[in-house]
Design an enzyme around this catalytic site. Structure first.
Site, mmCIF file in Angstrom:
data_model
loop_
_atom_site.group_PDB
_atom_site.id
_atom_site.type_symbol
_atom_site.label_atom_id
_atom_site.label_comp_id
_atom_site.label_asym_id
_atom_site.label_seq_id
_atom_site.Cartn_x
_atom_site.Cartn_y
_atom_site.Cartn_z
ATOM 1 N N HIS A 16 29.820 35.859 41.813
ATOM 2 C CA HIS A 16 30.695 35.392 42.682
ATOM 3 C C HIS A 16 30.696 35.977 43.951
ATOM 4 C CE1 HIS A 16 33.590 33.227 39.843
ATOM 5 N NE2 HIS A 16 32.780 34.004 38.848
ATOM 6 N N ASP B 74 32.052 37.613 52.719
ATOM 7 C CA ASP B 74 32.839 37.008 51.379
ATOM 8 C C ASP B 74 32.014 35.947 50.535
ATOM 9 O OD1 ASP B 74 35.005 36.746 49.736
ATOM 10 O OD2 ASP B 74 36.688 36.551 51.579
HETATM 11 C C1 GDG Z 1 35.401 36.797 44.390
HETATM 12 C C2 GDG Z 1 34.722 36.791 45.715
HETATM 13 C C3 GDG Z 1 35.252 34.390 45.878
HETATM 14 C C4 GDG Z 1 45.882 37.018 47.015
HETATM 15 N N1 GDG Z 1 47.258 37.543 47.433
HETATM 16 C C5 GDG Z 1 47.952 37.030 46.448
HETATM 17 C C6 GDG Z 1 47.341 36.031 45.455
HETATM 18 N N2 GDG Z 1 46.045 35.971 45.922
HETATM 19 C C7 GDG Z 1 44.885 35.294 45.177
HETATM 20 C C8 GDG Z 1 44.622 34.169 46.041
HETATM 21 C C9 GDG Z 1 43.084 33.629 45.658
HETATM 22 C C10 GDG Z 1 42.707 35.097 45.195
HETATM 23 O O1 GDG Z 1 43.944 36.045 45.080
HETATM 24 C C11 GDG Z 1 41.717 35.638 46.122
HETATM 25 O O2 GDG Z 1 40.606 34.919 46.026
HETATM 26 P P1 GDG Z 1 39.205 35.267 46.880
HETATM 27 O O3 GDG Z 1 38.445 34.213 46.898
HETATM 28 O O4 GDG Z 1 39.544 35.801 48.390
HETATM 29 O O5 GDG Z 1 38.544 36.566 46.142
HETATM 30 P P2 GDG Z 1 38.192 37.528 44.790
HETATM 31 O O6 GDG Z 1 39.128 36.957 43.890
HETATM 32 O O7 GDG Z 1 38.335 38.810 45.269
HETATM 33 O O8 GDG Z 1 36.704 37.456 44.477
HETATM 34 C C12 GDG Z 1 35.182 35.809 46.397
HETATM 35 C C13 GDG Z 1 35.926 34.530 44.457
HETATM 36 O O9 GDG Z 1 35.444 35.710 43.780
HETATM 37 C C14 GDG Z 1 35.620 33.338 43.641
HETATM 38 O O10 GDG Z 1 34.197 33.098 43.101
HETATM 39 O O11 GDG Z 1 35.651 33.536 46.606
HETATM 40 O O12 GDG Z 1 34.511 35.807 47.624
HETATM 41 O O13 GDG Z 1 35.184 38.042 46.179
HETATM 42 O O14 GDG Z 1 43.392 32.874 44.574
HETATM 43 O O15 GDG Z 1 45.539 33.090 46.171
HETATM 44 N N3 GDG Z 1 47.958 35.524 44.626
HETATM 45 C C15 GDG Z 1 49.280 35.639 44.446
HETATM 46 N N4 GDG Z 1 49.975 36.647 45.428
HETATM 47 C C16 GDG Z 1 49.286 37.321 46.319
HETATM 48 O O16 GDG Z 1 50.071 37.739 46.889
HETATM 49 N N5 GDG Z 1 50.155 35.022 43.509
#
Ligand code: GDG
Length: 730
Positions: A165, A372
């Site tokens: 990921h 990212d």
């Molecule tokens: C990895 C990789 C890749 C965030 N703040 C709140 C909240 N979130 C949710 C968002 C989103 C998720 O968290 C973050 O998603 P990301 O894609 O930014 O990244 P990671 O989970 O760290 O992890 C990344 C991902 O895996 C998928 O393969 O995209 O690059 O690092 O869904 O909505 N949700 C809520 N409140 C918040 O304050 N409810």
């Protein structure tokens, strides 16, 4: 057949209430919802850490009983294991390295010990219920050793996938890891290794080639007993969930409240977990520069920053937190007015409804990670806008930028560009905003997380089908017994054996591959049987073959049949002139001069360029360049270019191991034909032989041979068993 997802965390969090009861809360991450909505007949199971440390065996049993109702299988970890595996090797070594933060990468052999131990624990738990025929899908960098562990310790007939990921870094960074070889070998235990972008896949392929000296053909690599594939699967979101949420009553109420609070001011939104890879400080600098450059916006636009706490026990994270607090304090101190503040800062997570309401009303989303893997926030913003205008500013360093190129793409390190792009976004005409948002929405709506999971599993199943239908069967004791019985029953046998890489292992210098006494004795035994015609078919020159093997009653073919020895006599099977001219020799000489440790071998019928001692990357570059340079002159002169095992050969098309095999077949009627070889040139021979022939590829798998013998060291024992029937010898 079951689908078993193995991830660091279960899609559910266990916690203890003050009354010492367990509470189970389902967490709706992207992966969980994606796999939940996956339309499949497969029975789904999850393996992962349940999110809490258990104090006693009884607690573990109680939690296991509860979770198993949902087909969730917990892996229990101690505080020490969590520290070494999760905070340690996963988040203080792999995470910074994969995100290009080499300075934060900690090298600690204790962390590694914990990482290996926890990967083994995951393997043990999973193996309790994995059965032949199951599909296993391992998720992410915390479990990079697991595919190979499952492969070696699990039952035969399972298919293993792995998805990475986060970014896979360039080899120049990855090589610093003392455990680089174990990590890529761990991943290659999978049949399919998935990445978000082609860049990550390319880096992974390059790491395998350089670290393990493997050679990929486009997207796959032949391993000893199977083929491993790498491919790109950009992950999406549950589009409907984010797109329909703004119409929910509670989200609408929240939207009104937020509008009331922020008034007519323009809002720029950013949402991240606290992490140095997210570029939060650079973003703040960009926003501050924007206020400096465009003071007309002071009092009219605010940045709403949602930062979700994470890993703040790790030093680098708590330092980052302090710096963010200070920078926001400085900006707000300098620019705030009585009825306006430039940066609204929330250091906590938001409930889903509030988050969606924020996405829905924000005029601009400022998504500027320094690195990212994908970034799902960018996609969620696009989905939640529905028919409202809005502008996405997106870092080119996020995997999402490859797909979302109708966003305003920026370099997050370029503070001036960030400032100018915020201005451009705020000034963008509504029509243009709608046009771009429309394009983005169509893309995000199509490539959902369900689509992602479906494609991955679909490809894994396709690989399974391909393996079942077309790949060579590994020679085990059952197959050996079969071949031995056919050998015994036959009255006239043809046995064709390649020399280098088959009868003898490769040596650094080709002239050192002199036959051993054991080999000579085995060939003598084989050739002594009057029912056998034994032929050594090699690319080597006839003088060497005669020198090494001439005393034995063998037939031989040298230089792919340009010379052959039959009934003790060498026959020259070629015209007097060499088939190539000086133009070709000069090209090869030039490449040899430019490629340290490569060399030319000139045989009577074949010109060979050897690169087995050349650096892997340079070898692959030069091989392609050489073949490209040779195409035109060789086709003009009617010559054939062959890519072999760390060689490029130029020769007349009249002689191949295939033509030699056909010549041998035409000499007699055989009721048992066996051919062994390790190289692509041997595949010509396999193709030329009848379907009933026992064609055996030595070493890496082949699509052409019927059987596979995993290593050159097994060839002599195999020949011994062929004659004796005692299969314990291999
Ligand atoms: C990895 C990789 C890749 C965030 N703040 C709140 C909240 N979130 C949710 C968002 C989103 C998720 O968290 C973050 O998603 P990301 O894609 O930014 O990244 P990671 O989970 O760290 O992890 C990344 C991902 O895996 C998928 O393969 O995209 O690059 O690092 O869904 O909505 N949700 C809520 N409140 C918040 O304050 N409810």
């Amino acid at each position: 057949m079951k689908l078993i997802i193995i991830a660091n965390r279960l899609p559910l969090k266990v916690s203890k209430t003050p009354g010492n009861e367990f509470e189970f809360v389902r967490s709706e991450g992207g992966l969980t919802t994606g796999l939940d909505s996956l339309e499949t007949d497969l029975e789904k199971h999850w393996v992962g850490w349940p999110g809490a440390i258990m104090e006693t065996k009884e607690e573990e049993e109680a939690v296991t009983r509860h979770l198993e109702e949902f087909q969730f299988h917990p892996v229990f970890l101690s505080e020490q294991q969590l520290h070494l595996h999760y905070e340690g090797f996963s988040n203080s070594t792999l995470w910074p390295l994969c995100h290009y933060f080499n300075v934060y990468t900690e090298h600690d052999s204790e962390y590694w010990r914990g990482y290996v131990e926890v990967n083994r624990l995951f393997c043990e738990t999973a193996l309790k219920f994995i059965e032949p025929g199951d599909i296993v899908w391992v998720q992410d960098y915390q479990l990079m050793l697991l595919p190979a562990l499952l492969r070696t310790e699990g039952p035969a007939g399972i298919n293993i996938g792995y998805f990475h990921h986060i970014p896979f870094p360039t080899y120049e960074l990855f090589r610093v890891l003392p455990q680089r070889s174990e990590l890529v070998s761990g991943l290659l235990g999978a049949d399919l290794i998935g990445f978000h972008t082609h860049d990550y896949m390319r880096h992974f392929v390059s790491a395998c080639e350089r670290i393990l000296d493997l050679r990929f053909t486009m997207d796959h690599v032949m391993l000893n007993d199977r083929i491993a594939y790498a491919d790109v699967f950009p992950m999406g979101i549950n589009y409907t969930l984010y797109n329909e949420a703004p119409a929910l009553t509670e989200v609408q109420e929240m939207t009104l409240k937020l509008k009331d609070h922020y008034g007519n001011n323009k809002l720029i939104l950013s949402v991240d977990r606290l992490d140095y890879s997210k570029g939060i400080l650079h973003r703040l600098k960009g926003f501050r520069r924007f206020l400096e450059l465009y003071p007309g916006y002071i009092g009219r636009v605010s940045l709403v920053m949602i930062i979700v706490p994470s890993r703040d026990t790790v030093d680098s994270y708590s330092e980052l937190k302090t710096k963010i607090d200070e920078t926001i304090g400085a900006i707000n101190g300098q620019y705030s007015q009585l009825n306006w503040i430039p940066v609204y800062y929330f250091y906590h997570g938001f409930p889903f409804e509030e988050l969606v309401a924020m996405y829905h009303i924000a005029d601009v989303a400022l998504v500027t990670p320094l690195r990212d893997g994908m970034n799902l926030v960018a996609k969620e913003y696009v989905a939640a806008k529905r028919d409202k205008p809005g502008v996405l500013i997106l870092s080119e360093m996020a995997g999402a930028a490859i797909e979302l190129n109708d966003a305003l793409i920026i370099n997050p390190y370029d503070v001036e560009q960030v400032a100018a792009t915020i201005h451009e976004a705020l000034e963008m005409p509504l029509e243009e905003q709608r046009r771009r948002m429309g394009v983005l929405q169509r893309r995000v709506a199509k490539k959902t997380v369900n689509h992602w999971a479906k494609r991955f599993i679909g490809q894994l199943l396709a690989i399974r089908e391909q393996n079942e239908n077309s790949s060579s069967e590994t020679i085990d004791s059952t197959v050996l017994t079969q071949i031995h019985s056919a050998y015994n029953a036959a009255g006239n046998r043809l046995i064709i054996l390649d020399y280098d890489g088959t009868l003898m292992g490769f040596k650094r210098r080709p002239e050192d591959a002199v036959p051993t006494e054991a080999l000579l004795a085995q060939l003598a035994r084989l050739a002594a049987d009057p029912l056998n015609r034994v032929v050594i078919s090699s690319g080597r020159d006839h003088l060497t073959l005669e020198n090494w093997l001439g005393r034995l009653p063998l037939d031989m073919a040298a230089e792919h049949g340009a010379y052959y020895k039959s009934q003790g006599e060498w026959v020259r099977n070629i015209p007097d002139e060499k088939p190539w001219n000086d133009e070709i020799t000069a090209i090869l000489q030039e490449f040899t001069d430019r490629t340290p440790r490569s060399m030319i071998e000139e045989k009577e019928t074949t010109l060979v360029w050897h690169y087995r001692n050349v650096d892997a990357w340079l070898a692959s570059l030069r091989e392609q360049q050489l073949v490209e340079t040779l195409i035109e002159p060789c086709s003009r002169q009617g010559l054939q270019i062959m890519r072999g095992n760390k060689i490029v050969e130029i020769k007349s098309p009249n002689h191949t191991k295939g033509s030699e095999a056909r010549r041998l077949l035409a000499m007699d009627e055989y009721d048992f034909v066996l051919a062994m070889g390790d190289d692509t040139t041997d595949e010509d021979m396999f193709r030329a032989l009848p379907d009933s022939a026992y064609t055996i590829k030595v070493g890496r798998m082949s699509q052409v041979a019927r059987f596979n013998l995993s290593s050159q060291t097994k060839v002599l024992p195999f020949l011994r068993v062929l004659m004796s029937g005692d299969s314990t010898a291999v």
